[in-house]
Motif scaffolding. Structure first.
Motif, short mmCIF file in Angstrom:
data_model
loop_
_atom_site.label_atom_id
_atom_site.label_comp_id
_atom_site.label_asym_id
_atom_site.label_seq_id
_atom_site.Cartn_x
_atom_site.Cartn_y
_atom_site.Cartn_z
N MET A 1 56.17 23.11 -58.58
CA MET A 1 55.90 24.50 -58.23
C MET A 1 56.38 25.43 -59.33
SD MET A 1 58.42 25.98 -55.31
CE MET A 1 59.86 25.09 -55.84
N ALA A 2 55.50 26.34 -59.76
CA ALA A 2 55.86 27.30 -60.80
C ALA A 2 56.55 28.51 -60.16
CB ALA A 2 54.61 27.74 -61.55
N LYS A 3 57.40 29.15 -60.95
CA LYS A 3 58.11 30.35 -60.48
C LYS A 3 57.72 31.53 -61.37
CE LYS A 3 62.44 29.57 -59.16
NZ LYS A 3 63.86 29.12 -59.26
N VAL A 4 57.21 32.58 -60.73
CA VAL A 4 56.73 33.76 -61.47
C VAL A 4 57.51 34.99 -61.02
CG1 VAL A 4 54.76 35.22 -62.04
CG2 VAL A 4 54.42 32.76 -61.65
N ALA A 5 58.14 35.65 -61.97
CA ALA A 5 58.82 36.92 -61.70
C ALA A 5 57.91 38.06 -62.16
CB ALA A 5 60.15 36.99 -62.43
N PHE A 6 57.56 38.94 -61.25
CA PHE A 6 56.78 40.12 -61.61
C PHE A 6 57.72 41.28 -61.92
CE2 PHE A 6 53.83 37.64 -59.01
CZ PHE A 6 52.69 37.68 -59.80
N VAL A 7 57.30 42.13 -62.85
CA VAL A 7 58.07 43.32 -63.19
C VAL A 7 57.18 44.54 -62.99
CG1 VAL A 7 59.35 44.54 -64.99
CG2 VAL A 7 59.42 42.04 -64.90
N ALA A 8 57.66 45.50 -62.21
CA ALA A 8 56.91 46.75 -61.96
C ALA A 8 57.86 47.92 -62.12
CB ALA A 8 56.29 46.74 -60.57
N VAL A 9 57.30 49.05 -62.52
CA VAL A 9 58.12 50.23 -62.75
C VAL A 9 57.47 51.45 -62.11
CG1 VAL A 9 57.03 50.61 -65.01
CG2 VAL A 9 59.22 51.69 -64.52
N GLY A 10 58.28 52.24 -61.41
CA GLY A 10 57.88 53.58 -60.96
C GLY A 10 57.16 53.72 -59.65
N ALA A 11 56.32 52.73 -59.27
CA ALA A 11 55.52 52.90 -58.06
C ALA A 11 55.13 51.55 -57.48
CB ALA A 11 54.26 53.71 -58.38
N ASP A 12 54.85 51.56 -56.19
CA ASP A 12 54.32 50.37 -55.51
C ASP A 12 53.03 49.94 -56.22
OD1 ASP A 12 53.89 48.40 -53.69
OD2 ASP A 12 53.54 49.71 -51.98
N ASN A 13 52.81 48.64 -56.33
CA ASN A 13 51.67 48.13 -57.09
C ASN A 13 50.95 47.05 -56.28
OD1 ASN A 13 50.06 46.56 -59.01
ND2 ASN A 13 51.11 47.72 -60.61
N VAL A 14 49.78 47.40 -55.73
CA VAL A 14 49.03 46.48 -54.89
C VAL A 14 48.56 45.27 -55.68
CG1 VAL A 14 46.96 46.23 -53.45
CG2 VAL A 14 48.31 48.32 -53.33
N SER A 15 48.17 45.46 -56.93
CA SER A 15 47.69 44.33 -57.75
C SER A 15 48.75 43.24 -57.86
CB SER A 15 47.30 44.82 -59.15
OG SER A 15 46.24 45.74 -59.08
N VAL A 16 49.98 43.65 -58.13
CA VAL A 16 51.08 42.69 -58.24
C VAL A 16 51.26 41.95 -56.91
CG1 VAL A 16 53.60 42.53 -58.41
CG2 VAL A 16 52.32 43.85 -60.10
N GLU A 17 51.16 42.68 -55.81
CA GLU A 17 51.38 42.08 -54.49
C GLU A 17 50.28 41.08 -54.14
OE1 GLU A 17 53.62 46.17 -53.14
OE2 GLU A 17 51.62 45.73 -52.38
N VAL A 18 49.05 41.36 -54.55
CA VAL A 18 47.95 40.42 -54.31
C VAL A 18 48.14 39.17 -55.16
CG1 VAL A 18 45.47 40.06 -54.61
CG2 VAL A 18 46.30 42.16 -53.57
N LEU A 19 48.52 39.34 -56.43
CA LEU A 19 48.79 38.20 -57.30
C LEU A 19 49.91 37.34 -56.73
CD1 LEU A 19 48.69 39.94 -60.81
CD2 LEU A 19 46.98 38.38 -59.89
N SER A 20 50.95 37.98 -56.22
CA SER A 20 52.07 37.25 -55.64
C SER A 20 51.64 36.40 -54.45
CB SER A 20 53.16 38.24 -55.20
OG SER A 20 54.20 37.58 -54.50
N GLN A 21 50.86 37.00 -53.56
CA GLN A 21 50.41 36.26 -52.37
C GLN A 21 49.47 35.12 -52.75
OE1 GLN A 21 51.73 36.92 -49.18
NE2 GLN A 21 50.90 34.85 -49.02
N GLN A 22 48.63 35.37 -53.76
CA GLN A 22 47.73 34.31 -54.23
C GLN A 22 48.53 33.09 -54.69
OE1 GLN A 22 44.40 34.08 -54.23
NE2 GLN A 22 43.58 33.43 -56.22
N LEU A 23 49.58 33.33 -55.46
CA LEU A 23 50.42 32.23 -55.95
C LEU A 23 51.14 31.54 -54.80
CD1 LEU A 23 51.88 33.98 -59.11
CD2 LEU A 23 50.36 32.01 -59.12
N LYS A 24 51.67 32.31 -53.87
CA LYS A 24 52.39 31.73 -52.74
C LYS A 24 51.48 30.86 -51.87
CE LYS A 24 56.13 35.10 -52.09
NZ LYS A 24 56.69 36.14 -51.17
N ASN A 25 50.23 31.29 -51.74
CA ASN A 25 49.28 30.53 -50.92
C ASN A 25 49.05 29.13 -51.47
OD1 ASN A 25 48.99 32.68 -49.20
ND2 ASN A 25 46.98 33.30 -49.94
N TYR A 26 49.34 28.94 -52.76
CA TYR A 26 49.15 27.63 -53.38
C TYR A 26 50.48 26.96 -53.72
CZ TYR A 26 44.17 28.49 -53.55
OH TYR A 26 42.84 28.72 -53.20
#
Length: 382
Positions: A1-26
């Motif tokens: 299993m790969a581990k991915v840390a996302f970095v976001a600044v300033g505001a909520d980011n839907v794109s990051v959250e969709v990418l995160s869920q996509q990875l978790k689903n697999y």
């Protein structure tokens, strides 16, 4: 299993959250290092000494170290690029993880970014499938350097893979993974989502102009794609059950391009979700029926782009296909039904005169239900 840390600044980011869920689903693991950037959000407002006092970069680096990621992924706007490069440089001292830059600035300025010592991989298109392929290949024991939409540094060279078609059926995307931000963001009082890709316009001041050209030039698929009303309503119902959400912000460029879509969505919304919401709208769409449906469904705020009241500038400079007549009719209809709304303007456009700005100010001053006039200064971006 790969581990991915996302970095976001300033505001909520839907794109990051969709990418995160996509990875978790697999079966992969994710985390979010979120810098709130208080008093220096990279875009609007800066008070240097307060930001220095309140920033939490050191704790974010510590969080990432403890997570021990294989990849660190940044979603980068022009405004957040320098912050992201600086943070990635600091992060290099604490992790051997490969650093990925994606987002609109990575797409428009790929050649510049891939040269940076702080960056190992650039995502030059939609990331949900490309990032998953990357994580899967890592999990299998050998990185696949031929993944479309990704550029890699490899043996003192750069592997520039081509584009992959855009995802045609966006109903296949997972719902945003709000769990990665719930400890840093008040989801209950502000639930952010996106329900479509593309726009009904291709204005020169918007990144959608770039996306449209990229997709057309490379035959990547349909520009405007949207989820079904049922898909969106199901997401919001689940969010209400899980987080008790009390306000929804649908941050599309426009809520929809379809009269059939908005009729179904806005008719079902009060019974199935029933919390105040905010949308973005276009003057040409704001017929009386649409305004009434928005009002009756519980729309708390319709944000409408006016941009300029000089019709020549609108057509020749920003390629916007609505007239002042459309703007005034839309305002009249929103006022008639008592819909709360705001108007966006751009100052500093080529050829703009003070008389036009004065005209806009007098218009806003005369309105009852206009809760805000947002002024954005023209900037020149890659």
């Amino acid at each position: 299993m790969a581990k991915v840390a996302f970095v976001a600044v300033g505001a909520d980011n839907v794109s990051v959250e969709v990418l995160s869920q996509q990875l978790k689903n697999y079966g992969h693991k994710t985390m979010l290092a979120f810098e709130r950037a208080l008093f220096d959000d990279q875009m609007y407002y800066t008070v240097g000494w307060l930001n220095k006092f309140l920033n939490n970069e050191k704790s974010l680096i510590q969080d990432i170290k403890q997570f021990k990621p294989d990849f660190v992924a940044f979603t980068v706007l022009v405004d957040t690029y320098h912050w992201s490069i600086d943070f990635a440089r600091k992060l290099r001292q604490h992790t051997d993880a490969s650093i990925i830059f994606g987002g609109i600035h990575a797409m428009t300025s790929s050649e510049e970014i891939i040269k940076k010592d702080e960056v190992d991989i650039v995502c030059v298109g939609e990331g949900q499938d490309a990032l998953l392929e990357l994580a899967n290949s890592f999990d299998a024991g050998e990185i696949n350097y031929s993944i479309k939409n990704l550029w890699f540094k490899y043996d003192n060279d750069v592997i520039k893979n081509g584009y992959r078609p855009v995802l045609d059926d966006v109903n296949l995307l997972p719902y945003p993974d709000k769990s990665i931000i719930k400890h840093r963001w008040n989801i209950r009082d502000y639930y952010l989502t996106v329900t479509n890709y593309g726009c009904i316009e291709k204005c020169t001041f918007c990144q959608q102009n770039f996306y449209a050209k990229l997709q057309s030039d490379n035959n990547l698929g349909r520009f405007f794609r949207e989820k079904s009303p049922s898909n969106v309503l199901e997401e919001l119902k689940l969010a209400k059950e899980k987080y008790g959400i009390r306000y929804v912000d649908i941050k599309n460029n426009v809520l929809t391009s379809s009269k059939k879509w908005y009729k179904e969505f806005l008719t079902r919304y009060p019974d199935e979700v029933g919390v105040p919401f905010r949308v973005m709208v276009h003057p040409r769409q704001m017929k009386l029926e649409y305004c009434e449906l928005l009002k009756n469904a519980g729309c708390d705020h319709a944000q409408m782009g006016v941009e300029s009241l000089d019709e020549k500038i609108k057509i020749d400079v920003i390629k916007r296909h609505d007239t002042n007549k459309h703007v005034y009719e839309a305002i009249e209809n929103m006022e008639k039904v008592g819909l709360r709304y705001s108007l966006d303007f751009i100052f500093g456009l080529p050829g703009q005169k003070v008389e036009e700005l004065d005209k806009g100010a007098r218009l806003v001053a005369s309105l009852k239900n206009c809760i805000r006039a947002s002024v954005f200064w023209c900037q020149y971006l890659p």
